[in-house]
Scaffold this active site. Structure first.
Site, PDB file in Angstrom:
ATOM      1  N   ARG A 173       0.800  -1.226   0.000  1.00 18.74           N
ATOM      2  CA  ARG A 173       0.000   0.000   0.000  1.00 18.74           C
ATOM      3  C   ARG A 173       0.829   1.270   0.000  1.00 18.74           C
ATOM      4  O   ARG A 173       0.518   2.238  -0.667  1.00 18.74           O
ATOM      5  CB  ARG A 173      -0.915   0.005   1.229  1.00 18.74           C
TER       6      ARG A 173
ATOM      7  N   HIS B 112       6.800 -24.003   3.924  1.00 18.57           N
ATOM      8  CA  HIS B 112       8.223 -23.912   3.561  1.00 18.57           C
ATOM      9  C   HIS B 112       9.030 -25.104   4.079  1.00 18.57           C
ATOM     10  O   HIS B 112      10.129 -25.358   3.604  1.00 18.57           O
ATOM     11  CB  HIS B 112       8.818 -22.563   3.976  1.00 18.57           C
TER      12      HIS B 112
ATOM     13  N   ASP C  61       0.233 -22.854  14.583  1.00 26.80           N
ATOM     14  CA  ASP C  61       1.364 -22.227  13.892  1.00 26.80           C
ATOM     15  C   ASP C  61       2.333 -23.267  13.321  1.00 26.80           C
ATOM     16  O   ASP C  61       2.905 -23.061  12.253  1.00 26.80           O
ATOM     17  CB  ASP C  61       2.109 -21.298  14.869  1.00 26.80           C
TER      18      ASP C  61
ATOM     19  N   HIS D   4       3.654 -27.654   9.463  1.00 22.90           N
ATOM     20  CA  HIS D   4       5.005 -28.196   9.303  1.00 22.90           C
ATOM     21  C   HIS D   4       5.155 -29.611   9.882  1.00 22.90           C
ATOM     22  O   HIS D   4       5.659 -30.515   9.226  1.00 22.90           O
ATOM     23  CB  HIS D   4       6.037 -27.279   9.963  1.00 22.90           C
TER      24      HIS D   4
ATOM     25  N   LYS E 298       8.879 -22.800  21.370  1.00 23.87           N
ATOM     26  CA  LYS E 298       9.756 -21.635  21.267  1.00 23.87           C
ATOM     27  C   LYS E 298      10.539 -21.512  22.574  1.00 23.87           C
ATOM     28  O   LYS E 298      10.143 -22.056  23.598  1.00 23.87           O
ATOM     29  CB  LYS E 298       8.919 -20.383  21.055  1.00 23.87           C
TER      30      LYS E 298
END
Ligand code: BG6
Length: 483
Positions: free
Chosen positions: A50, A177, A234, A239, A330
């Site tokens: 934008r 990915h 997530d 994954h 994490k």
């Protein structure tokens, strides 16, 4: 050296073209592919966002993205200048009609054109509608969609519906990915390119499988998104489930996109619902002056899991009763991702001094030090009795293939080249994503029903104490999280 096969000239229109992913992965990855000669000079990369950018300002942004995220030896000024001349910027708001016509005019739509949506899912549909409305879609167009692909089954179905109104399934590339990582693909080569493993690859010889994706970093900077997702949405839904599929699937009859994806889908559909005792949730606390998860997320009452461990079962002939332990989190000890296939102990030992001999462990390391490592039992060298020891048979890709680790192709650049080539093998099909959400939704509602809340764990450890119980109660042990 591996052979570089150039792709056909293409247009890549990158929505979210000044975002974090573009800066860290996509633009540096495209530069690397250009640098090795895979991307023809006549290709065009158009970053869309934008904000309004001056020409020089944008060029400086791209240059910075490349120089800050790549090894300096890859950067030579001539190549960089050529690459910069291929990358342009277009300011565009998905919510209005302006500039779409000029975007169209700037593209030669007879070339392969990939529209890459690296934007929040809330504007997916606006972009897709405008691509259609302004007649930018051709049979050779592709659409690339980043995660999160929905938040649950319903929203993923809605996204699939939006996409399928204007694109056919063979034009849609849903990125995970992890599938682009070197070792992940090697898992398929290892399983289906060697006679050695496949006969043993079942519940008769394999005791259990551990899949670990441990991260050292916290959620700093992404707190708002993450607090609405947690580790299950997530990381596991995409994954870890993809890794599970590749390790557990039946051999496809041919290495083609649909044959591979059919087999992965069967694995997802065979996953048993979990019992609440098979789920462990954790959340990292603070250490020294480093903030806790709640502080990082800006939500003092957050009950979102930054760690999850699961014990899963696949109900089919090959895997009946084999445990698949999955964990991700994490702020753990190290950044390590690996799949460990733990074979059964020997049924009988002929060595009196070693009444029990451990099963072999095949560890497939995704990162760091990509490679495959197998523990084997051998005789300890030296005179005297038959003393047995376990030693690693190590095949680090970088070492074996005489390559610098940094030179292994990175996930994003490989996947983008696959998009241009029209190869969907490493992308998720719509039904696969929906099935993964269906199972994920059940796991989440199971822990919600039992009012499970995350156990706080100390940062830079292996996660919550409770996770040990998940394996200990089956007389097994997690592997150490170490490099
Ligand atoms: C992303 C997640 O998909 O994968 C992040 O959203 C996570 O939370 C990242 O950190 C991990 O990727 P990698 O390639 O660094 O292991």
């Amino acid at each position: 050296m591996y052979k570089i096969i150039p792709v056909d000239p293409f247009n890549l229109v990158l929505f979210g073209g000044t975002g974090d992913l573009a800066r860290r992965e996509i633009l540096p990855g495209l530069y690397r592919r250009f640098h090795v000669g895979q991307i023809p000079r006549s290709s065009k990369i158009i970053c869309v966002a934008r904000k309004s950018y001056g020409k020089q300002e944008f060029s400086d942004f791209v240059k910075k993205a490349i120089t800050e995220n790549l090894d300096q030896h890859l950067i030579d000024q001539d190549t960089l200048a050529q690459f910069l001349s291929m990358v342009t910027y277009k300011s565009l708001d998905a919510n209005d009609n302006e500039n779409w016509e000029s975007l169209k005019q700037s593209l030669d739509l007879s070339l392969i054109t990939a529209f890459y949506l690296s934007v929040g899912p809330n504007i997916f549909s606006k972009i897709i509608n405008n691509l259609d409305k302004f007649d930018l879609i051709r049979p050779n167009s592709r659409i690339v969609v980043e995660k999160p692909f929905g938040h649950d089954f319903d929203s993923s179905r809605e996204l699939n519906n939006i996409l399928s109104k204007v694109f056919s399934e063979n034009q849609i590339y849903r990125i995970d990915h992890y599938l682009g990582k070197e070792t992940v693909q090697n898992l398929m080569a290892l399983r289906f390119g060697n006679v050695l493993f496949e006969p043993l690859w079942n519940s008769q010889y394999i005791d259990h499988i551990q899949i670990t994706v441990a991260e050292k970093g916290g959620v700093e900077g992404r707190g708002e998104y993450y607090d609405n997702s947690g580790a299950m949405r997530d990381m596991v839904q995409n994954h870890l489930m993809q890794l599970l599929c590749l390790v557990a699937m039946e051999p496809p009859s041919i290495f083609s996109p649909d044959a591979v994806r059919d087999e992965k889908l069967k694995v997802i559909r065979s996953l048993e619902p979990l019992h609440h005792t098979d789920i462990v949730l954790g959340q990292y606390g603070s250490i020294g002056s480093e903030p806790s998860y709640k502080e990082d997320a800006g939500n003092p009452r957050s009950t979102t899991e930054s760690y999850i461990a699961l014990k899963c079962k696949i109900s089919n002939w090959r895997w009946a009763n084999t445990a698949f332990y999955l964990r991700t989190g994490k702020r753990l000890r190290k950044r390590v991702s690996e799949i460990a296939v733990v074979f059964k102990d020997l049924p009988h030992s002929i060595f009196q001094d070693h009444p029990q001999i451990n099963g072999n462990v095949l560890a497939i390391r995704l990162q760091p030090n990509e490679g495959i490592n197998m523990t084997v039992t051998i005789k300890e060298p030296g005179p005297g009795g038959m003393r047995l020891i376990e030693v690693p048979l190590d095949m680090s890709f970088a070492k074996s293939l005489n390559q610098e680790v940094g030179n292994l192709t990175k996930a994003y650049e490989r996947l983008i080249m696959d998009v241009i080539r029209g190869n969907q093998t490493l992308f998720m099909r719509g039904d696969e994503v929906e099935a993964a959400w269906q199972w994920t939704d059940k796991v989440i509602s199971c822990w919600e029903k039992h009012r499970k809340t995350p156990q706080i764990y100390d940062p830079y450890t292996s996660g919550p104490e409770e996770a040990y119980m998940l394996t200990n109660k089956d007389q097994r042990r997690w592997r150490e999280i170490e490099i």
